[in-house]
Motif scaffolding. Structure first.
Motif, PDB file in Angstrom:
ATOM      1  N   LYS A 109       0.828  -1.204   0.000  1.00 45.33           N
ATOM      2  CA  LYS A 109       0.000   0.000   0.000  1.00 45.33           C
ATOM      3  C   LYS A 109       0.862   1.254   0.000  1.00 45.33           C
ATOM      4  CE  LYS A 109      -2.388  -1.611   3.544  1.00 45.33           C
ATOM      5  NZ  LYS A 109      -3.372  -1.609   4.628  1.00 45.33           N
ATOM      6  N   HIS A 110       0.267   2.319  -0.510  1.00 47.02           N
ATOM      7  CA  HIS A 110       1.011   3.570  -0.630  1.00 47.02           C
ATOM      8  C   HIS A 110       0.849   4.394   0.649  1.00 47.02           C
ATOM      9  CE1 HIS A 110       3.075   6.147  -3.559  1.00 47.02           C
ATOM     10  NE2 HIS A 110       2.699   7.099  -2.727  1.00 47.02           N
ATOM     11  N   PRO A 111       1.967   4.877   1.218  1.00 52.90           N
ATOM     12  CA  PRO A 111       1.845   5.659   2.458  1.00 52.90           C
ATOM     13  C   PRO A 111       1.188   7.016   2.230  1.00 52.90           C
ATOM     14  CG  PRO A 111       4.132   5.623   1.688  1.00 52.90           C
ATOM     15  CD  PRO A 111       3.355   4.720   0.781  1.00 52.90           C
ATOM     16  N   LEU A 112       0.322   7.377   3.157  1.00 58.33           N
ATOM     17  CA  LEU A 112      -0.418   8.641   3.033  1.00 58.33           C
ATOM     18  C   LEU A 112      -0.565   9.297   4.402  1.00 58.33           C
ATOM     19  CD1 LEU A 112      -3.336   9.502   0.800  1.00 58.33           C
ATOM     20  CD2 LEU A 112      -3.778   9.728   3.227  1.00 58.33           C
ATOM     21  N   VAL A 113      -0.424  10.603   4.411  1.00 57.01           N
ATOM     22  CA  VAL A 113      -0.672  11.397   5.624  1.00 57.01           C
ATOM     23  C   VAL A 113      -1.832  12.325   5.316  1.00 57.01           C
ATOM     24  CG1 VAL A 113       0.240  13.249   7.079  1.00 57.01           C
ATOM     25  CG2 VAL A 113       1.714  11.325   6.437  1.00 57.01           C
ATOM     26  N   TRP A 114      -2.856  12.322   6.153  1.00 56.55           N
ATOM     27  CA  TRP A 114      -4.039  13.185   5.969  1.00 56.55           C
ATOM     28  C   TRP A 114      -4.045  14.182   7.129  1.00 56.55           C
ATOM     29  CZ3 TRP A 114      -8.352  12.281   2.387  1.00 56.55           C
ATOM     30  CH2 TRP A 114      -9.388  13.208   2.536  1.00 56.55           C
TER      31      TRP A 114
END
Ligand code: SF4
Ligand code: F3S
Length: 350
Positions: free
Chosen positions: A29-34
């Motif tokens: 999975k692709h890392p994401l910061v929200w």
């Protein structure tokens, strides 16, 4: 800083590429910061209403959301440690999504995301630092993209859109809130194909390439001069404030409410232009039609316009109307009093 360049998406196929598997059989999975700054949290809640793919599928198969103020179980120093770890150890890999305006007055002290090394970490510093190491920066919602409504006059917090505080291109996904498809579609495109084709405002063309008005199911009423006089009537809502002619988004064809059930005009209420750069100061009042302007052969006035942007918006509609007027279709309606609501909405600015 908004770039004016266009980027071409790599592909638009009907089939999603297979996500690569990790050694343990799970998809990589692709890392994401929200990051949520000055916001009502409406966009992350909108994302929870994703239908195809739903939020569960999105987070199980495509995105590893390491930080989200609203949804993560960790809190306090534990949450900030996760954020710092991502920033330092996954630099150049993670997607940064920002929801909300960025307050810049008083050194950004109107919004903190937490304590770092015992000191308050302002949203301003967090956005700037995290954007510097991100693979892509995405502004979600009209606060993050256009700076409003938090940046509305008199704007004591000095709230600004993300593009105004970071020194790199920002992909804009506006809306109040943004449609879940606009968010998931943009993120999926970034993961699978790279940056999608963008317009001059850095919005993905696939979602914001047409005006609401061009896609609207009531367009034929507009063309025929059949206008609703009050909420609930089934005709064109232009005269009671619809901003569809100057708003770029695919709401009429995509529709809202999880399973794509309805949209504002379909529910008999005017489009307020929530995805437009003119939102909110220049699309309000919501239930009055836009200010009038002088156009060749058209007797209208601009005396209700207090802002150049309002005039430009009005001009956009006016030119469109002029086309209809020259064909004679709207002449009768116009003479009956289009634009004579009498009220003013002059906005004060310092
Ligand atoms: Fe539809 Fe609004 Fe355009 Fe009328 S003005 S056709 S309701 S988008
Ligand atoms: Fe917003 Fe208008 Fe769509 S109000 S949700 S852009 S129809």
């Amino acid at each position: 800083m908004r770039t004016k360049t266009r980027r071409r998406g790599l592909a638009r196929t009907g089939r999603a590429p297979q996500t690569q598997e990790t050694g343990n059989g799970r998809p990589e999975k692709h890392p994401l910061v929200w990051l949520e700054t000055n916001t009502c949290h409406g966009d992350i809640l909108s994302l929870l209403n994703s239908y195809h793919p739903d939020f569960g599928t999105l987070t199980q198969e495509l995105l590893e959301i390491y930080f989200t103020n609203t949804l993560m179980a960790a809190h306090g120093s534990q949450a900030i440690e996760v954020l710092e770890k991502i920033r330092l150890e996954r630099s150049g890999e993670y997607i940064l999504v920002v929801e909300g305006t960025v307050p810049t007055a008083a050194g950004g002290r109107y919004a903190f995301i937490g304590l770092r090394d015992g000191k308050p970490w302002t949203a301003l510093d967090a956005v700037v630092e995290l954007a510097a190491g991100a693979k892509h920066v995405v502004a979600v919602g009209s606060c993050a993209t256009w700076g409003l409504p938090y940046g509305a006059h008199p704007n004591p917090t000095g709230s600004k859109p993300v593009s105004a505080v970071v020194d790199r291109p920002v992909i804009n996904v506006p809306g109040c809130p943004a449609h879940p498809d606009w968010i998931t579609g943009t993120l999926a495109h970034l993961v699978w194909y790279g940056v999608p084709e963008l317009d001059a405002e850095n919005r993905p063309v696939v979602f914001y390439g047409e005006t609401i008005h061009n896609l609207c199911q009531r367009r034929h009423y507009f063309e025929s001069g059949l206008f609703a006089r009050k909420i609930g009537e089934p005709w064109c809502l232009y005269k009671i404030g619809c901003k569809g002619p100057v708003t770029y988004a695919d709401c009429p064809s995509r529709q809202w409410c999880g399973e794509h059930l309805n949209w504002p005009v379909g529910a008999n209420t005017p489009c307020t232009g929530c995805a437009s750069p003119e939102f909110l100061e220049r699309t309000a009042p919501f239930f009055e039609h836009l200010p009038d302007v002088h156009l060749p052969g058209v007797r209208v006035t601009a005396n209700r316009v207090g802002l150049a942007g309002g005039l430009i918006t009005a001009l956009g509609i006016g030119l469109h109307l002029a086309g209809n007027l020259f064909t004679g279709r709207l002449q009768k309606e116009w003479k009956k009093g289009l634009g004579k609501t009498g009220k003013t909405f002059r906005l004060k600015r310092k």
